[in-house]
Design a protein around this motif. Structure first.
Motif, PDB file in Angstrom:
ATOM      1  N   GLY A  14       0.794  -1.233   0.000  1.00  0.00           N
ATOM      2  CA  GLY A  14       0.000   0.000   0.000  1.00  0.00           C
ATOM      3  C   GLY A  14       0.816   1.268   0.000  1.00  0.00           C
ATOM      4  N   SER A  17       4.309   4.055   3.947  1.00  0.00           N
ATOM      5  CA  SER A  17       4.909   5.116   4.771  1.00  0.00           C
ATOM      6  C   SER A  17       6.026   4.542   5.648  1.00  0.00           C
ATOM      7  CB  SER A  17       3.851   5.837   5.606  1.00  0.00           C
ATOM      8  OG  SER A  17       3.323   5.005   6.609  1.00  0.00           O
ATOM      9  N   ASN A  18       5.873   3.322   6.137  1.00  0.00           N
ATOM     10  CA  ASN A  18       6.963   2.710   6.918  1.00  0.00           C
ATOM     11  C   ASN A  18       8.204   2.508   6.058  1.00  0.00           C
ATOM     12  OD1 ASN A  18       6.330   2.020   9.807  1.00  0.00           O
ATOM     13  ND2 ASN A  18       4.464   1.282   8.798  1.00  0.00           N
ATOM     14  N   ALA A  91       6.478  -4.340   5.290  1.00  0.00           N
ATOM     15  CA  ALA A  91       5.989  -3.003   5.649  1.00  0.00           C
ATOM     16  C   ALA A  91       4.614  -2.809   5.005  1.00  0.00           C
ATOM     17  CB  ALA A  91       6.977  -1.926   5.186  1.00  0.00           C
ATOM     18  N   GLY A  92       3.602  -3.316   5.686  1.00  0.00           N
ATOM     19  CA  GLY A  92       2.255  -3.213   5.129  1.00  0.00           C
ATOM     20  C   GLY A  92       2.063  -4.187   3.980  1.00  0.00           C
ATOM     21  N   MET A  94       0.242  -7.225   2.619  1.00  0.00           N
ATOM     22  CA  MET A  94      -1.052  -7.800   2.985  1.00  0.00           C
ATOM     23  C   MET A  94      -1.230  -9.256   2.548  1.00  0.00           C
ATOM     24  SD  MET A  94      -2.403  -5.631   4.782  1.00  0.00           S
ATOM     25  CE  MET A  94      -2.525  -3.921   5.185  1.00  0.00           C
ATOM     26  N   ILE A 112       6.125  -5.384  11.015  1.00  0.00           N
ATOM     27  CA  ILE A 112       5.616  -4.417  11.990  1.00  0.00           C
ATOM     28  C   ILE A 112       4.104  -4.550  12.060  1.00  0.00           C
ATOM     29  CG2 ILE A 112       5.574  -2.463  10.347  1.00  0.00           C
ATOM     30  CD1 ILE A 112       6.554  -0.853  13.039  1.00  0.00           C
ATOM     31  N   HIS A 113       3.606  -4.608  13.300  1.00  0.00           N
ATOM     32  CA  HIS A 113       2.178  -4.835  13.520  1.00  0.00           C
ATOM     33  C   HIS A 113       1.627  -3.688  14.372  1.00  0.00           C
ATOM     34  CE1 HIS A 113      -1.464  -7.241  13.846  1.00  0.00           C
ATOM     35  NE2 HIS A 113      -1.519  -6.868  15.115  1.00  0.00           N
ATOM     36  N   PRO A 114       0.442  -3.165  14.021  1.00  0.00           N
ATOM     37  CA  PRO A 114      -0.059  -1.969  14.712  1.00  0.00           C
ATOM     38  C   PRO A 114      -0.814  -2.251  16.008  1.00  0.00           C
ATOM     39  CG  PRO A 114      -1.504  -2.484  12.898  1.00  0.00           C
ATOM     40  CD  PRO A 114      -0.412  -3.530  12.882  1.00  0.00           C
TER      41      PRO A 114
HETATM   42  C1  GRF Z   1       1.007  -0.349   9.188  1.00  0.00           C
HETATM   43  O1  GRF Z   1       0.057   0.009  10.150  1.00  0.00           O
HETATM   44  C2  GRF Z   1       1.642  -1.671   9.550  1.00  0.00           C
HETATM   45  O2  GRF Z   1       1.693  -1.898  10.918  1.00  0.00           O
HETATM   46  C3  GRF Z   1       0.707  -2.657   8.927  1.00  0.00           C
HETATM   47  O3  GRF Z   1       0.265  -2.053   7.732  1.00  0.00           O
HETATM   48  C4  GRF Z   1       0.366  -0.634   7.845  1.00  0.00           C
HETATM   49  C5  GRF Z   1       1.207  -0.192   6.679  1.00  0.00           C
HETATM   50  O4  GRF Z   1       1.210   1.182   6.515  1.00  0.00           O
HETATM   51  N1  GRF Z   1       1.330  -3.942   8.782  1.00  0.00           N
HETATM   52  P1  GRF Z   1       2.219   1.835   5.458  1.00  0.00           P
HETATM   53  O5  GRF Z   1       1.928   1.198   4.100  1.00  0.00           O
HETATM   54  O6  GRF Z   1       3.616   1.564   5.918  1.00  0.00           O
HETATM   55  O7  GRF Z   1       1.867   3.273   5.466  1.00  0.00           O
END
Ligand code: GRF
Length: 204
Positions: A14, A17-18, A91-92, A94, A112-114
């Protein structure tokens, strides 16, 4: 190896941003690492655009492109080998990373998990669903977790965690925003920790 920069791949689906924060932090700190590859199941997304704009190989690999699952996995492994990837940052991303790819990077793949794992993890716990569940459970704090990836969703060894408060009046969206800002601080710190672990393993 002196001055060896660890070659990293990021997997994204997606906005990325990470990915952007990681890329910036590597240059600013600086860290002995280099993001050389972005793999995505979507050909067009923020992460892939960012990779292309920044001279990072952007490779679209989706199961739909292949006649069989094995071919899909082989193509992912080929891309990783072709770019001499030593560690992977999800990093995001899915999709579930194929077991053969996980097995090829033991203790070398982070996610990374939110939320504060082991709570609010597992299948179906992604994106806004996580924050909705945290609020529904009446938690007073949430946060982000970086963990090693193994064959089970969100179950690998926890590398770093940071808490954020849940505030009265929070909606899933406002909580998501606070957690994401925390992720942007946490993921570069976790990468630094992984690089230290890799260096120590090399010396031994
Ligand atoms: C983040 O909240 C991460 O923890 C999760 O998906 C989201 C990704 O956001 N796995 P981005 O694409 O890095 O903005």
């Amino acid at each position: 190896m002196p001055n060896h920069k660890i070659r990293l791949a990021v997997f994204c689906s997606g906005t990325g941003s990470n990915f952007k924060y990681l890329h910036t932090a590597i240059a600013e700190r600086p860290l002995d690492a280099k993001i050389v590859l972005c793999i995505s199941n979507r050909s067009q997304c923020g992460a892939m655009e960012y990779a292309r704009e920044n001279g990072i190989a952007a490779v679209h690999i989706s199961e739909k492109q292949f006649a069989s699952y094995d071919e899909f996995v082989a193509s992912m492994l080929d891309a990783l080998h072709e770019h001499d990837i030593e560690a992977i940052m999800l990093a995001g991303y899915m999709r579930k990373v194929p077991d053969a790819v996980v097995a090829a990077y033991p203790d070398r793949m982070l996610n990374i998990h939110p939320a504060l794992l082991p709570k609010f993890g597992g299948e179906g716990m992604y994106g806004i669903h996580v924050h909705t569940a945290v609020l529904a459970a009446g938690e007073t704090e949430s946060g982000a977790t970086v963990h090693m990836v193994n064959e089970e969703y969100d179950k690998g060894r926890i590398v770093l965690q940071e808490c954020v408060p849940v505030l009265s009046g929070d909606t899933p969206e406002t909580l998501a925003e606070r957690v994401l800002a925390c992720e942007h601080r946490l993921y570069p710190a976790a990468l630094e920790k992984l690089l230290d672990e890799m260096k120590t393993a090399e010396i031994r």
